[in-house]
Design a protein around this motif. Structure first.
Motif, PDB file in Angstrom:
ATOM      1  N   GLU A  11       0.838  -1.202   0.000  1.00  0.00           N
ATOM      2  CA  GLU A  11       0.000   0.000   0.000  1.00  0.00           C
ATOM      3  C   GLU A  11       0.874   1.253   0.000  1.00  0.00           C
ATOM      4  O   GLU A  11       0.616   2.201  -0.739  1.00  0.00           O
ATOM      5  N   HIS A  12       1.905   1.264   0.813  1.00  0.00           N
ATOM      6  CA  HIS A  12       2.813   2.403   0.874  1.00  0.00           C
ATOM      7  C   HIS A  12       3.493   2.646  -0.482  1.00  0.00           C
ATOM      8  O   HIS A  12       3.659   3.788  -0.901  1.00  0.00           O
ATOM      9  N   LEU A  13       3.858   1.561  -1.153  1.00  0.00           N
ATOM     10  CA  LEU A  13       4.537   1.662  -2.445  1.00  0.00           C
ATOM     11  C   LEU A  13       3.567   1.867  -3.607  1.00  0.00           C
ATOM     12  O   LEU A  13       3.991   2.037  -4.741  1.00  0.00           O
ATOM     13  N   ARG A  14       2.283   1.789  -3.324  1.00  0.00           N
ATOM     14  CA  ARG A  14       1.242   1.861  -4.360  1.00  0.00           C
ATOM     15  C   ARG A  14       1.430   0.731  -5.377  1.00  0.00           C
ATOM     16  O   ARG A  14       1.255   0.900  -6.569  1.00  0.00           O
ATOM     17  N   SER A  15       1.786  -0.434  -4.852  1.00  0.00           N
ATOM     18  CA  SER A  15       2.013  -1.612  -5.684  1.00  0.00           C
ATOM     19  C   SER A  15       0.780  -2.509  -5.643  1.00  0.00           C
ATOM     20  O   SER A  15       0.267  -2.812  -4.564  1.00  0.00           O
ATOM     21  N   ASP A  16       0.310  -2.922  -6.811  1.00  0.00           N
ATOM     22  CA  ASP A  16      -0.870  -3.783  -6.859  1.00  0.00           C
ATOM     23  C   ASP A  16      -0.538  -5.183  -7.366  1.00  0.00           C
ATOM     24  O   ASP A  16      -1.389  -5.897  -7.862  1.00  0.00           O
ATOM     25  N   THR A  17       0.723  -5.565  -7.219  1.00  0.00           N
ATOM     26  CA  THR A  17       1.142  -6.896  -7.633  1.00  0.00           C
ATOM     27  C   THR A  17       1.844  -7.599  -6.483  1.00  0.00           C
ATOM     28  O   THR A  17       2.417  -6.954  -5.616  1.00  0.00           O
ATOM     29  N   ASN A  18       1.773  -8.912  -6.491  1.00  0.00           N
ATOM     30  CA  ASN A  18       2.520  -9.667  -5.483  1.00  0.00           C
ATOM     31  C   ASN A  18       3.672 -10.428  -6.128  1.00  0.00           C
ATOM     32  O   ASN A  18       4.242 -11.326  -5.527  1.00  0.00           O
ATOM     33  N   ALA A  19       4.012 -10.043  -7.351  1.00  0.00           N
ATOM     34  CA  ALA A  19       5.070 -10.738  -8.093  1.00  0.00           C
ATOM     35  C   ALA A  19       6.434 -10.606  -7.432  1.00  0.00           C
ATOM     36  O   ALA A  19       7.288 -11.480  -7.599  1.00  0.00           O
ATOM     37  N   ASP A  20       6.645  -9.533  -6.671  1.00  0.00           N
ATOM     38  CA  ASP A  20       7.954  -9.331  -6.049  1.00  0.00           C
ATOM     39  C   ASP A  20       7.889  -9.444  -4.523  1.00  0.00           C
ATOM     40  O   ASP A  20       8.676  -8.833  -3.812  1.00  0.00           O
ATOM     41  N   ASP A  21       6.966 -10.245  -4.028  1.00  0.00           N
ATOM     42  CA  ASP A  21       6.790 -10.380  -2.583  1.00  0.00           C
ATOM     43  C   ASP A  21       8.041 -10.849  -1.853  1.00  0.00           C
ATOM     44  O   ASP A  21       8.335 -10.357  -0.760  1.00  0.00           O
ATOM     45  N   ALA A  22       8.793 -11.773  -2.420  1.00  0.00           N
ATOM     46  CA  ALA A  22       9.994 -12.268  -1.742  1.00  0.00           C
ATOM     47  C   ALA A  22      11.012 -11.135  -1.585  1.00  0.00           C
ATOM     48  O   ALA A  22      11.593 -10.958  -0.502  1.00  0.00           O
ATOM     49  N   ASP A  23      11.212 -10.365  -2.638  1.00  0.00           N
ATOM     50  CA  ASP A  23      12.135  -9.233  -2.580  1.00  0.00           C
ATOM     51  C   ASP A  23      11.619  -8.173  -1.609  1.00  0.00           C
ATOM     52  O   ASP A  23      12.385  -7.621  -0.816  1.00  0.00           O
ATOM     53  N   LEU A  24      10.337  -7.902  -1.657  1.00  0.00           N
ATOM     54  CA  LEU A  24       9.751  -6.912  -0.772  1.00  0.00           C
ATOM     55  C   LEU A  24       9.872  -7.344   0.687  1.00  0.00           C
ATOM     56  O   LEU A  24      10.151  -6.526   1.562  1.00  0.00           O
ATOM     57  N   GLN A  25       9.708  -8.626   0.978  1.00  0.00           N
ATOM     58  CA  GLN A  25       9.855  -9.108   2.347  1.00  0.00           C
ATOM     59  C   GLN A  25      11.284  -8.900   2.846  1.00  0.00           C
ATOM     60  O   GLN A  25      11.495  -8.529   4.003  1.00  0.00           O
ATOM     61  N   ILE A  76      11.710   1.273   3.454  1.00  0.00           N
ATOM     62  CA  ILE A  76      11.292   0.288   2.446  1.00  0.00           C
ATOM     63  C   ILE A  76      11.165   0.975   1.091  1.00  0.00           C
ATOM     64  O   ILE A  76      11.652   0.473   0.072  1.00  0.00           O
ATOM     65  N   GLY A  77      10.516   2.129   1.062  1.00  0.00           N
ATOM     66  CA  GLY A  77      10.357   2.867  -0.189  1.00  0.00           C
ATOM     67  C   GLY A  77      11.683   3.233  -0.805  1.00  0.00           C
ATOM     68  O   GLY A  77      11.880   3.118  -2.025  1.00  0.00           O
ATOM     69  N   TRP A  78      12.623   3.662   0.026  1.00  0.00           N
ATOM     70  CA  TRP A  78      13.969   4.014  -0.447  1.00  0.00           C
ATOM     71  C   TRP A  78      14.678   2.784  -1.017  1.00  0.00           C
ATOM     72  O   TRP A  78      15.256   2.846  -2.105  1.00  0.00           O
ATOM     73  N   LEU A  79      14.619   1.671  -0.297  1.00  0.00           N
ATOM     74  CA  LEU A  79      15.254   0.439  -0.784  1.00  0.00           C
ATOM     75  C   LEU A  79      14.601  -0.053  -2.074  1.00  0.00           C
ATOM     76  O   LEU A  79      15.279  -0.558  -2.970  1.00  0.00           O
ATOM     77  N   TYR A  80      13.304   0.089  -2.169  1.00  0.00           N
ATOM     78  CA  TYR A  80      12.559  -0.352  -3.353  1.00  0.00           C
ATOM     79  C   TYR A  80      12.907   0.506  -4.564  1.00  0.00           C
ATOM     80  O   TYR A  80      13.114  -0.003  -5.657  1.00  0.00           O
ATOM     81  N   GLU A  81      12.999   1.808  -4.344  1.00  0.00           N
ATOM     82  CA  GLU A  81      13.301   2.745  -5.429  1.00  0.00           C
ATOM     83  C   GLU A  81      14.747   2.602  -5.909  1.00  0.00           C
ATOM     84  O   GLU A  81      15.024   2.713  -7.097  1.00  0.00           O
ATOM     85  N   ASP A  82      15.651   2.383  -4.986  1.00  0.00           N
ATOM     86  CA  ASP A  82      17.084   2.346  -5.309  1.00  0.00           C
ATOM     87  C   ASP A  82      17.625   0.923  -5.190  1.00  0.00           C
ATOM     88  O   ASP A  82      18.562   0.662  -4.455  1.00  0.00           O
ATOM     89  N   ARG A  83      17.026   0.019  -5.932  1.00  0.00           N
ATOM     90  CA  ARG A  83      17.393  -1.402  -5.848  1.00  0.00           C
ATOM     91  C   ARG A  83      18.856  -1.680  -6.132  1.00  0.00           C
ATOM     92  O   ARG A  83      19.431  -2.611  -5.603  1.00  0.00           O
ATOM     93  N   GLU A  84      19.462  -0.884  -6.988  1.00  0.00           N
ATOM     94  CA  GLU A  84      20.853  -1.122  -7.367  1.00  0.00           C
ATOM     95  C   GLU A  84      21.829  -0.253  -6.588  1.00  0.00           C
ATOM     96  O   GLU A  84      23.032  -0.367  -6.771  1.00  0.00           O
ATOM     97  N   GLY A  85      21.339   0.641  -5.762  1.00  0.00           N
ATOM     98  CA  GLY A  85      22.215   1.471  -4.942  1.00  0.00           C
ATOM     99  C   GLY A  85      22.959   2.553  -5.707  1.00  0.00           C
ATOM    100  O   GLY A  85      23.994   3.019  -5.254  1.00  0.00           O
ATOM    101  N   GLY A  86      22.441   2.974  -6.847  1.00  0.00           N
ATOM    102  CA  GLY A  86      23.153   3.931  -7.672  1.00  0.00           C
ATOM    103  C   GLY A  86      22.610   5.344  -7.671  1.00  0.00           C
ATOM    104  O   GLY A  86      23.219   6.239  -8.238  1.00  0.00           O
ATOM    105  N   MET A  87      21.475   5.587  -7.035  1.00  0.00           N
ATOM    106  CA  MET A  87      20.895   6.930  -7.034  1.00  0.00           C
ATOM    107  C   MET A  87      21.683   7.849  -6.108  1.00  0.00           C
ATOM    108  O   MET A  87      22.240   7.393  -5.113  1.00  0.00           O
TER     109      MET A  87
END
Length: 116
Positions: A11-25, A76-87
């Motif tokens: 909900e915080h990420l405004r994500s409507d998929t569970n395809a990346d649940d393992a990564d999100l956890q 969580i939002g920061w980690l989700y947005e910057d998955r590769e650590g390059g921002m």
């Protein structure tokens, strides 16, 4: 103890998929650890066994519990947005890890730093 659920994070990420649940956890777990490490307060001081904010004798939520939840969501939002650590990072650095500035601002007054 799960302070932030997958549903809350989605909900915080405004994500409507569970395809990346393992990564999100993983991000939920890492953000929770980072927030609690930053303040050096055991989760059990703020949250019950189910992960809900504790209430005091007056029936009010324990001071700081909601700030910790929000700081975890921001991280969580920061980690989700910057998955590769390059921002370019707008973070509060120090003590071996970084938190987004908003998360650090929420938690700063709760810190109990450890002297080395």
């Amino acid at each position: 103890m799960q302070i932030i659920t997958l549903a809350q994070a989605r909900e915080h990420l405004r994500s409507d998929t569970n395809a990346d649940d393992a990564d999100l956890q993983l991000k939920i777990d890492a953000a929770t650890d980072a927030a609690l490490d930053y303040i050096s307060v055991p989760a059990s001081d703020l949250f019950d066994a189910a992960g809900a904010p504790k209430t005091g004798e007056d029936g009010q939520v324990v001071r700081g519990a909601r700030r910790v939840q929000q700081a975890i969501l921001l991280t969580i939002g920061w980690l989700y947005e910057d998955r590769e650590g390059g921002m370019p990072q707008a973070v509060q650095a120090g003590h071996g890890f970084t938190l987004p500035r908003g998360a650090a601002a929420l938690l700063y007054s709760m810190r109990k730093p450890t002297a080395v």
